[in-house]
Design a protein around this motif. Sequence first.
Motif, short mmCIF file in Angstrom:
data_model
loop_
_atom_site.label_atom_id
_atom_site.label_comp_id
_atom_site.label_asym_id
_atom_site.label_seq_id
_atom_site.Cartn_x
_atom_site.Cartn_y
_atom_site.Cartn_z
N GLY A 92 0.83 -1.19 0.00
CA GLY A 92 0.00 0.00 0.00
C GLY A 92 0.87 1.25 0.00
O GLY A 92 1.75 1.39 0.85
N GLN A 93 0.62 2.14 -0.96
CA GLN A 93 1.40 3.37 -1.08
C GLN A 93 0.69 4.48 -0.29
O GLN A 93 -0.42 4.87 -0.62
CB GLN A 93 1.55 3.77 -2.54
N VAL A 94 1.34 4.97 0.77
CA VAL A 94 0.72 5.94 1.67
C VAL A 94 1.16 7.36 1.35
O VAL A 94 0.34 8.28 1.22
CB VAL A 94 1.05 5.60 3.14
N LEU A 95 2.46 7.55 1.23
CA LEU A 95 3.03 8.90 1.05
C LEU A 95 3.91 8.90 -0.18
O LEU A 95 4.76 8.03 -0.34
CB LEU A 95 3.85 9.28 2.29
N GLY A 96 3.72 9.88 -1.09
CA GLY A 96 4.55 9.97 -2.28
C GLY A 96 4.15 8.95 -3.33
O GLY A 96 3.19 8.19 -3.18
N ARG A 97 4.94 8.93 -4.41
CA ARG A 97 4.66 8.02 -5.53
C ARG A 97 5.82 7.05 -5.73
O ARG A 97 6.97 7.36 -5.42
CB ARG A 97 4.48 8.82 -6.83
N LYS A 98 5.48 5.88 -6.27
CA LYS A 98 6.49 4.89 -6.61
C LYS A 98 6.22 4.34 -8.02
O LYS A 98 5.07 4.09 -8.39
CB LYS A 98 6.51 3.74 -5.61
N HIS A 99 7.32 4.17 -8.75
CA HIS A 99 7.28 3.56 -10.07
C HIS A 99 7.62 2.08 -9.91
O HIS A 99 8.66 1.75 -9.34
CB HIS A 99 8.30 4.25 -10.99
N VAL A 100 6.74 1.20 -10.37
CA VAL A 100 6.98 -0.24 -10.24
C VAL A 100 7.04 -0.87 -11.62
O VAL A 100 6.31 -0.48 -12.53
CB VAL A 100 5.90 -0.94 -9.39
#
Length: 335
Positions: free
Chosen positions: A240-248
């Motif tokens: 689960g992504q809570v804060l900010g963004r992630k590239h997967v």
Amino acid sequence: MNEDKSPLRPEWRQWLAENLALGVEQEDVHQVLVSAGVDPALARAEVAAVEGHPYFKACLQVARHFGWLESLMDVYSDLRAQDGGRELEVREGIAPEEFFHRYYFGHRPVVLRGMMADWPALTRWSLPYFRERFGAVEVEVMVGRDANPEHAAMQDRHRARMPFAAFLDRVEAAEQTNDFYMVPRNDNWRRDGLSPLREDLRAPRGIIDPALLPDMMTLLLGPAGTVTPLHHDNMNILLGQVLGRKHVRLVPSFERHRVYPHRGTFSHVDAGKPDLVAHPLFAEATVLEAVLEPGDMVFLPVGWWHWVKALDVSASVTFHHFLVPGGNTHLEAPF
């Protein structure tokens, strides 16, 4: 040719034997060596020496056994490609029954939206919030990662303890770096100091065990630029992504032979900037990708390869206790 006296560097000899055993054509590996500055005559002599070595002939025999399995996996990959396997599905409002039927037991990744809408963490979590409530708590983080390309597999060399506030100061001051990161391989979540953070989370109803005990989840926190190299987990994960963004970026478990595995669960391939000269089979890999926004979740099936890069200061949590018998499906990998 005596291998020990070969002027070719050991890592190149290993690369040469591995690629020939994988079925890469002699001319192709010869061209790579020449492009890297190896004398053409030496390159041809090295190729011939490898192919004539009795150890390599034994290696080929083993490779033939695995070749049949890889061929079967290629067929499976082609079939999955015709069944939506070339796209990373994004779903909102999915029922638990469909999640388990299509994704968990179907061994498919999926991005889930709307399942974190009731999480207090989405509105509370920030660097000031962490600092105010937990700044004095001692935490364990990984440091000095930039100096070691194998940092993910050698985490014990990079462990460091510091006050949470000191770590947050470093995160806040950094622009983009992969040098330090709070990764799951620690007991931060279980320590009394950070345990109240679990109160800001909610178990996705009908999918994750609602007990949310400390050993049922992990916390990841770091600056923009942190990278989790291409690897796979030996169980299913819901991130689960809570804060900010992630590239997967994801590669199917059944395309293992295209990602050049090493150290059991890691890959030689830099999925952020793949070198298709050194790793030509990766060009055939199915690569699914997405950018996770705050509130997004991604299901990572057991054995699926994934690479993750934080685009902003980022906080994520992972769950691995699903509402299935035994709590999860595990891969008992022999290597």
